[in-house]
Design an enzyme around this catalytic site. Structure first.
Site, mmCIF file in Angstrom:
data_model
loop_
_atom_site.group_PDB
_atom_site.id
_atom_site.type_symbol
_atom_site.label_atom_id
_atom_site.label_comp_id
_atom_site.label_asym_id
_atom_site.label_seq_id
_atom_site.Cartn_x
_atom_site.Cartn_y
_atom_site.Cartn_z
ATOM 1 N N CYS A 126 0.865 -1.177 -0.091
ATOM 2 C CA CYS A 126 -0.111 0.109 -0.099
ATOM 3 C C CYS A 126 0.892 1.246 -0.041
ATOM 4 O O CYS A 126 0.274 2.400 -0.317
ATOM 5 C CB CYS A 126 -0.952 0.040 1.231
ATOM 6 S SG CYS A 126 -2.214 -1.410 1.228
ATOM 7 N N HIS A 268 -3.745 6.778 3.205
ATOM 8 C CA HIS A 268 -4.074 5.606 2.457
ATOM 9 C C HIS A 268 -5.363 5.318 2.900
ATOM 10 O O HIS A 268 -5.863 5.285 4.250
ATOM 11 C CB HIS A 268 -3.048 4.550 2.924
ATOM 12 C CG HIS A 268 -3.243 3.340 2.541
ATOM 13 N ND1 HIS A 268 -3.963 2.888 1.261
ATOM 14 C CD2 HIS A 268 -3.398 1.887 3.237
ATOM 15 C CE1 HIS A 268 -4.102 1.702 1.108
ATOM 16 N NE2 HIS A 268 -3.888 1.144 2.437
ATOM 17 N N ASN A 298 -10.276 -0.562 -0.025
ATOM 18 C CA ASN A 298 -8.671 -0.456 0.102
ATOM 19 C C ASN A 298 -8.173 -0.900 -1.219
ATOM 20 O O ASN A 298 -8.330 -1.956 -1.685
ATOM 21 C CB ASN A 298 -8.236 -1.220 1.169
ATOM 22 C CG ASN A 298 -6.568 -1.243 1.403
ATOM 23 O OD1 ASN A 298 -6.019 -0.679 0.344
ATOM 24 N ND2 ASN A 298 -6.144 -1.627 2.425
HETATM 25 N N1 ACO Z 1 -18.069 -9.810 8.299
HETATM 26 C C1 ACO Z 1 -18.407 -10.230 9.676
HETATM 27 N N2 ACO Z 1 -17.546 -10.577 10.717
HETATM 28 C C2 ACO Z 1 -16.661 -10.456 10.431
HETATM 29 C C3 ACO Z 1 -15.868 -10.036 9.201
HETATM 30 C C4 ACO Z 1 -16.843 -9.671 8.320
HETATM 31 N N3 ACO Z 1 -16.282 -9.396 6.846
HETATM 32 N N4 ACO Z 1 -14.521 -10.265 9.331
HETATM 33 C C5 ACO Z 1 -14.275 -10.427 10.688
HETATM 34 N N5 ACO Z 1 -15.358 -10.606 11.204
HETATM 35 C C6 ACO Z 1 -15.496 -11.252 12.740
HETATM 36 C C7 ACO Z 1 -14.404 -11.799 13.044
HETATM 37 O O1 ACO Z 1 -14.522 -13.077 12.679
HETATM 38 C C8 ACO Z 1 -14.291 -11.602 14.603
HETATM 39 O O2 ACO Z 1 -15.354 -12.538 15.188
HETATM 40 P P1 ACO Z 1 -14.930 -12.931 16.475
HETATM 41 O O3 ACO Z 1 -14.836 -11.936 17.666
HETATM 42 O O4 ACO Z 1 -16.419 -13.865 16.849
HETATM 43 O O5 ACO Z 1 -13.904 -13.769 16.543
HETATM 44 C C9 ACO Z 1 -14.972 -9.993 14.716
HETATM 45 O O6 ACO Z 1 -15.689 -9.856 13.411
HETATM 46 C C10 ACO Z 1 -13.772 -8.782 14.991
HETATM 47 O O7 ACO Z 1 -12.841 -9.178 13.970
HETATM 48 P P2 ACO Z 1 -11.588 -8.384 14.171
HETATM 49 O O8 ACO Z 1 -10.571 -8.708 12.903
HETATM 50 O O9 ACO Z 1 -10.983 -8.106 15.572
HETATM 51 O O10 ACO Z 1 -12.070 -6.751 13.697
HETATM 52 P P3 ACO Z 1 -11.390 -5.320 13.682
HETATM 53 O O11 ACO Z 1 -12.339 -4.392 14.434
HETATM 54 O O12 ACO Z 1 -10.156 -5.324 13.898
HETATM 55 O O13 ACO Z 1 -11.651 -5.020 11.985
HETATM 56 C C11 ACO Z 1 -10.188 -4.831 10.060
HETATM 57 C C12 ACO Z 1 -10.913 -5.909 11.128
HETATM 58 C C13 ACO Z 1 -11.325 -4.120 9.658
HETATM 59 C C14 ACO Z 1 -9.517 -5.762 8.888
HETATM 60 C C15 ACO Z 1 -9.306 -3.883 10.873
HETATM 61 O O14 ACO Z 1 -8.549 -4.492 11.673
HETATM 62 C C16 ACO Z 1 -8.403 -3.102 10.007
HETATM 63 O O15 ACO Z 1 -8.782 -2.341 9.153
HETATM 64 N N6 ACO Z 1 -6.877 -3.482 9.996
HETATM 65 C C17 ACO Z 1 -5.987 -2.596 9.154
HETATM 66 C C18 ACO Z 1 -5.999 -2.984 7.668
HETATM 67 C C19 ACO Z 1 -4.942 -2.241 6.952
HETATM 68 O O16 ACO Z 1 -4.466 -1.056 7.408
HETATM 69 N N7 ACO Z 1 -4.118 -2.635 6.414
HETATM 70 C C20 ACO Z 1 -2.850 -2.344 5.858
HETATM 71 C C21 ACO Z 1 -3.033 -2.155 4.293
HETATM 72 S S1 ACO Z 1 -3.265 -3.414 3.313
HETATM 73 C C22 ACO Z 1 -2.076 -3.664 2.112
HETATM 74 O O17 ACO Z 1 -0.895 -3.503 2.438
HETATM 75 C C23 ACO Z 1 -2.169 -4.775 0.906
#
Ligand code: ACO
Length: 341
Positions: A126, A268, A298
């Site tokens: 990214c 980003h 993203n």
């Molecule tokens: N739909 C429904 N539920 C979901 C989904 C979905 N799509 N995805 C995950 N869940 C559930 C999980 O299974 C979990 O359930 P559990 O508690 O029963 O285990 C719950 O939701 C919480 O999951 P988390 O992963 O803890 O959710 P979080 O609030 O952290 O959000 C996210 C996840 C959106 C991915 C966030 O952590 C994020 O944006 N991270 C950073 C992404 C980023 O910046 N990436 C860098 C750039 S990408 C690159 O370089 C290619």
């Protein structure tokens, strides 16, 4: 040991880097959160509340990263009032290249119908566009008459495991491009400075391993989970906010700029909550922080040039604005840049 956030804070030999043109492209096909609800165990409510994403653009059958990059590049060339054969370099950021060989930059050169330029891909996930900008500054420092296409493009949908709801809802496909030259700015935006960082020890938190030399396939193998984007989202989130804020603070300090001087922040577009957190750290109200994650999701390396081009064309960025760009991605990699419009 190098400061991990400021490993390369040098002053280049020349200091006029002009952004002559901007371009962007997103595929026609749109996949909404409601469409995804029919494909995987997720909901519009979960995706919107956790990320801010409502829809994403997805490539058509046979449409590749180089196809999108070429369209964005053509728009940037037209915006700059330049012909493709005036280019001297093509620097392309992607983690979803058309192929291992040839580089996607070479494919873009071919599709632009030109020959002879130096073409290379930059692999910084990214942060790929900001790494591309710094690469361009390096070439301009040694060859001030260079005319450089910096383009970032991602066909991420090919690398999404549609059975993994933790990743498949987050990404979209798109491309964005700029043309950078030295010489008289003639009222065009100036790239004031760039600062980059990386921490390879955290690389396993966000990977696409399959097909690489460390996770090779033999003829006839069926691809497994490792072929697709795999991310430990919560850990990645923490590092993203910390490093985007940290490097941006260092960059503005180096440039003698204060937070109150920043007119527009273009972060980003990975997650609305990350965007909001970075904006708050810079005391910026929502109307100064550009957001289009709701429409594109993203788009990795393409996210910043796509947003930059859109923000300029819609008047979100106005003449005279000081614009801060910042990115974070797999590697981990991160960076910031300051642009004076
Ligand atoms: N739909 C429904 N539920 C979901 C989904 C979905 N799509 N995805 C995950 N869940 C559930 C999980 O299974 C979990 O359930 P559990 O508690 O029963 O285990 C719950 O939701 C919480 O999951 P988390 O992963 O803890 O959710 P979080 O609030 O952290 O959000 C996210 C996840 C959106 C991915 C966030 O952590 C994020 O944006 N991270 C950073 C992404 C980023 O910046 N990436 C860098 C750039 S990408 C690159 O370089 C290619």
């Amino acid at each position: 040991m190098l400061d991990p956030i400021e490993p390369f804070a040098y002053t280049p030999f020349m200091n006029e880097f002009t952004i002559r043109g901007f371009g962007r492209y997103a595929p026609e096909r749109i996949v909404t959160n409601f469409d995804l609800e029919k494909m995987v165990d997720t909901s519009d409510e979960w995706i919107t509340s956790r990320t801010g994403i409502k829809q994403r653009h997805v490539v058509a059958e046979g449409e590749t990263a180089s196809d999108m990059a070429t369209k964005a590049a053509m728009q940037a060339l037209a915006d700059a009032g330049m012909e493709a054969d005036e280019l001297t370099h093509i620097v392309l950021g992607t983690f979803t290249p058309d192929a291992m060989i040839p580089s996607t930059a070479c494919r873009v050169q071919q599709k632009l119908g030109i020959k002879g330029q130096m073409c290379m891909d930059v692999g910084a996930a990214c942060s790929g566009f900001l790494y591309g900008l710094e690469t361009a500054r390096g070439y301009l420092a040694v060859k001030p008459d260079s005319k450089i296409l910096v383009v970032a493009t991602e066909a991420i949908s090919h690398r999404l495991n549609m059975e993994d709801r933790t990743t498949c809802v987050l990404f979209g496909d798109a491309a964005g491009a700029v043309i950078i030259t030295g010489g008289d700015p003639d009222g065009k935006p100036q790239l004031l400075d760039v600062m980059l960082g990386a921490d390879g020890s955290l690389g396993d938190l966000l990977t696409v391993n399959g097909g690489g030399a460390a996770a090779p396939y033999k003829k006839g193998d069926i691809v497994g989970d490792e072929y697709f984007v795999q991310m430990q989202g919560r850990e990645t989130f923490k590092h993203a906010v910390r490093n985007m804020v940290g490097i941006s603070e260092k960059l503005i300090k180096k440039c003698g700029v204060e937070k109150k001087d920043i007119d527009v922040l273009i972060p980003h577009q990975a997650n609305w909550r990350i965007i909001d957190a970075v904006g708050r750290k810079f005391d910026l109200p929502a109307e100064k922080v550009f957001v289009n994650i709701d429409r594109y999701a993203n788009t990795s390396a393409a996210s910043i040039p796509l947003a930059l081009s859109e923000a300029r064309d819609t008047g979100f960025i106005k003449p005279g604005n000081l614009v801060l760009l910042t990115a974070f991605g797999g590697g981990f990699t991160w960076g910031s840049a300051l642009v004076q419009f």
